[in-house]
Design a protein around this motif. Structure first.
Motif, short mmCIF file in Angstrom:
data_model
loop_
_atom_site.label_atom_id
_atom_site.label_comp_id
_atom_site.label_asym_id
_atom_site.label_seq_id
_atom_site.Cartn_x
_atom_site.Cartn_y
_atom_site.Cartn_z
N MET A 1 -46.35 -33.24 52.40
CA MET A 1 -47.00 -33.91 51.29
C MET A 1 -47.32 -32.88 50.22
SD MET A 1 -50.16 -36.60 51.67
CE MET A 1 -50.72 -35.60 53.02
N LYS A 2 -47.06 -33.24 48.97
CA LYS A 2 -47.35 -32.30 47.88
C LYS A 2 -48.54 -32.80 47.07
CE LYS A 2 -42.91 -30.12 47.26
NZ LYS A 2 -41.93 -29.59 46.32
N ALA A 3 -49.37 -31.87 46.62
CA ALA A 3 -50.52 -32.25 45.81
C ALA A 3 -50.62 -31.30 44.62
CB ALA A 3 -51.79 -32.17 46.64
N ARG A 4 -51.16 -31.81 43.54
CA ARG A 4 -51.41 -30.98 42.36
C ARG A 4 -52.87 -31.07 41.97
NH1 ARG A 4 -47.56 -30.53 37.19
NH2 ARG A 4 -46.71 -28.95 38.60
N ILE A 5 -53.51 -29.91 41.89
CA ILE A 5 -54.90 -29.85 41.46
C ILE A 5 -54.93 -29.26 40.06
CG2 ILE A 5 -57.10 -28.66 41.83
CD1 ILE A 5 -56.47 -28.82 44.85
N THR A 6 -55.60 -29.94 39.14
CA THR A 6 -55.73 -29.44 37.78
C THR A 6 -57.18 -29.11 37.50
OG1 THR A 6 -53.95 -30.96 37.17
CG2 THR A 6 -55.12 -29.90 35.37
N VAL A 7 -57.43 -27.88 37.09
CA VAL A 7 -58.79 -27.42 36.82
C VAL A 7 -58.90 -27.13 35.33
CG1 VAL A 7 -60.50 -25.63 37.29
CG2 VAL A 7 -59.02 -26.44 39.12
N THR A 8 -59.85 -27.80 34.67
CA THR A 8 -60.03 -27.59 33.22
C THR A 8 -61.49 -27.26 32.93
OG1 THR A 8 -60.33 -29.97 33.01
CG2 THR A 8 -58.16 -29.11 32.48
N LEU A 9 -61.72 -26.57 31.84
CA LEU A 9 -63.08 -26.25 31.43
C LEU A 9 -63.80 -27.52 30.99
CD1 LEU A 9 -62.63 -22.97 29.38
CD2 LEU A 9 -63.92 -23.22 31.50
N LYS A 10 -65.10 -27.61 31.29
CA LYS A 10 -65.88 -28.75 30.82
C LYS A 10 -66.04 -28.68 29.30
CE LYS A 10 -68.47 -29.62 35.00
NZ LYS A 10 -69.73 -29.68 35.71
N ASN A 11 -66.26 -29.84 28.69
CA ASN A 11 -66.53 -29.88 27.26
C ASN A 11 -67.76 -29.05 26.95
OD1 ASN A 11 -64.43 -31.49 26.44
ND2 ASN A 11 -65.56 -33.40 26.80
N GLY A 12 -67.70 -28.31 25.87
CA GLY A 12 -68.85 -27.52 25.46
C GLY A 12 -68.81 -26.10 25.98
N VAL A 13 -67.97 -25.84 26.98
CA VAL A 13 -67.84 -24.48 27.48
C VAL A 13 -66.86 -23.72 26.59
CG1 VAL A 13 -67.15 -23.04 29.44
CG2 VAL A 13 -68.29 -25.22 29.84
N LEU A 14 -67.27 -22.56 26.11
CA LEU A 14 -66.42 -21.79 25.21
C LEU A 14 -65.14 -21.37 25.91
CD1 LEU A 14 -68.96 -19.45 23.37
CD2 LEU A 14 -67.74 -21.43 22.46
N ASP A 15 -64.01 -21.40 25.17
CA ASP A 15 -62.72 -21.03 25.73
C ASP A 15 -62.02 -20.04 24.79
OD1 ASP A 15 -60.28 -20.86 26.90
OD2 ASP A 15 -59.72 -22.96 26.62
N PRO A 16 -62.37 -18.76 24.89
CA PRO A 16 -61.80 -17.76 23.98
C PRO A 16 -60.28 -17.67 24.09
CG PRO A 16 -63.19 -16.72 25.66
CD PRO A 16 -63.34 -18.18 25.83
N GLN A 17 -59.75 -17.88 25.31
CA GLN A 17 -58.29 -17.83 25.51
C GLN A 17 -57.62 -18.96 24.71
OE1 GLN A 17 -57.58 -17.72 29.70
NE2 GLN A 17 -55.55 -16.78 29.48
N GLY A 18 -58.21 -20.15 24.77
CA GLY A 18 -57.69 -21.27 24.01
C GLY A 18 -57.74 -21.01 22.51
N LYS A 19 -58.86 -20.43 22.06
CA LYS A 19 -59.01 -20.08 20.64
C LYS A 19 -57.92 -19.10 20.20
CE LYS A 19 -62.54 -21.85 18.26
NZ LYS A 19 -61.87 -23.16 18.29
N ALA A 20 -57.65 -18.11 21.06
CA ALA A 20 -56.62 -17.11 20.74
C ALA A 20 -55.26 -17.78 20.60
CB ALA A 20 -56.59 -16.04 21.83
N ILE A 21 -54.99 -18.74 21.49
CA ILE A 21 -53.71 -19.46 21.42
C ILE A 21 -53.62 -20.27 20.13
CG2 ILE A 21 -52.32 -21.26 22.52
CD1 ILE A 21 -53.57 -20.28 25.21
N GLU A 22 -54.74 -20.93 19.76
CA GLU A 22 -54.80 -21.68 18.49
C GLU A 22 -54.38 -20.80 17.32
OE1 GLU A 22 -58.72 -24.05 19.29
OE2 GLU A 22 -58.55 -23.71 17.14
N HIS A 23 -55.01 -19.60 17.25
CA HIS A 23 -54.71 -18.69 16.15
C HIS A 23 -53.26 -18.21 16.21
CE1 HIS A 23 -58.74 -18.75 14.67
NE2 HIS A 23 -59.25 -18.30 15.81
N ALA A 24 -52.78 -17.92 17.40
CA ALA A 24 -51.40 -17.45 17.54
C ALA A 24 -50.42 -18.53 17.10
CB ALA A 24 -51.14 -17.05 18.98
N LEU A 25 -50.71 -19.78 17.46
CA LEU A 25 -49.81 -20.88 17.08
C LEU A 25 -49.79 -21.06 15.57
CD1 LEU A 25 -50.51 -23.58 19.83
CD2 LEU A 25 -48.42 -22.25 19.52
N SER A 26 -50.97 -20.99 14.93
CA SER A 26 -50.95 -21.16 13.48
C SER A 26 -50.30 -19.96 12.82
CB SER A 26 -52.34 -21.47 12.92
OG SER A 26 -53.15 -20.34 12.98
#
Lengths: 79, 79
Positions: A1-26
């Motif tokens: 049996m295969k399973a996939r667990i997805t872990v994401t940051l809660k709303n309101g928690v700062l995500d500097p890595q995500g911010k860096a990706i935002e800037h890189a994409l723009s």
């Protein structure tokens, strides 16, 4: 049996890595990109066949090891 | 519009992080855990409304920045 667990940051928690990706994409010229948030995914193979037990086990794995429930949410998908 | 990009290691590519999680899970007493592989997930907010353009853009983002296509696969889900 295969399973996939997805872990994401809660709303309101700062995500500097995500911010860096935002800037890189723009910087690469992608317009119309709003918020980006990064999370983790775990693909787990289970040897049992009992789906209910598997779901209970996977949630326990998240609570004990895979997610920091103070700042992260997780979701479990089996199949 | 919200999109989720999932980046996973290709089959055959060594995943020491996944192996470490495997060992940690069996050390915590979880039986019946086979292979574990870790990947990344990106939740991206897009301001446009054109799904086709969004999908093209998201694939370009993966090829240029978010995934290393030599060793990683990616999948894009919109909505």
């Amino acid at each position: 049996m295969k399973a996939r667990i997805t872990v994401t940051l809660k709303n309101g928690v700062l995500d500097p890595q995500g911010k860096a990706i935002e800037h890189a994409l723009s910087g690469l010229g992608f317009d119309g990109v709003g918020q980006v948030r990064q999370g983790k995914v775990f693909d787990i193979e289970l040897t049992g066949t009992d789906k209910t037990k598997a779901e209970t086990d996977l949630k326990a794995m998240c609570d004990k090891l895979l997610a920091n429930t103070v700042i992260e949410n997780y979701s479990v998908a089996i199949g």
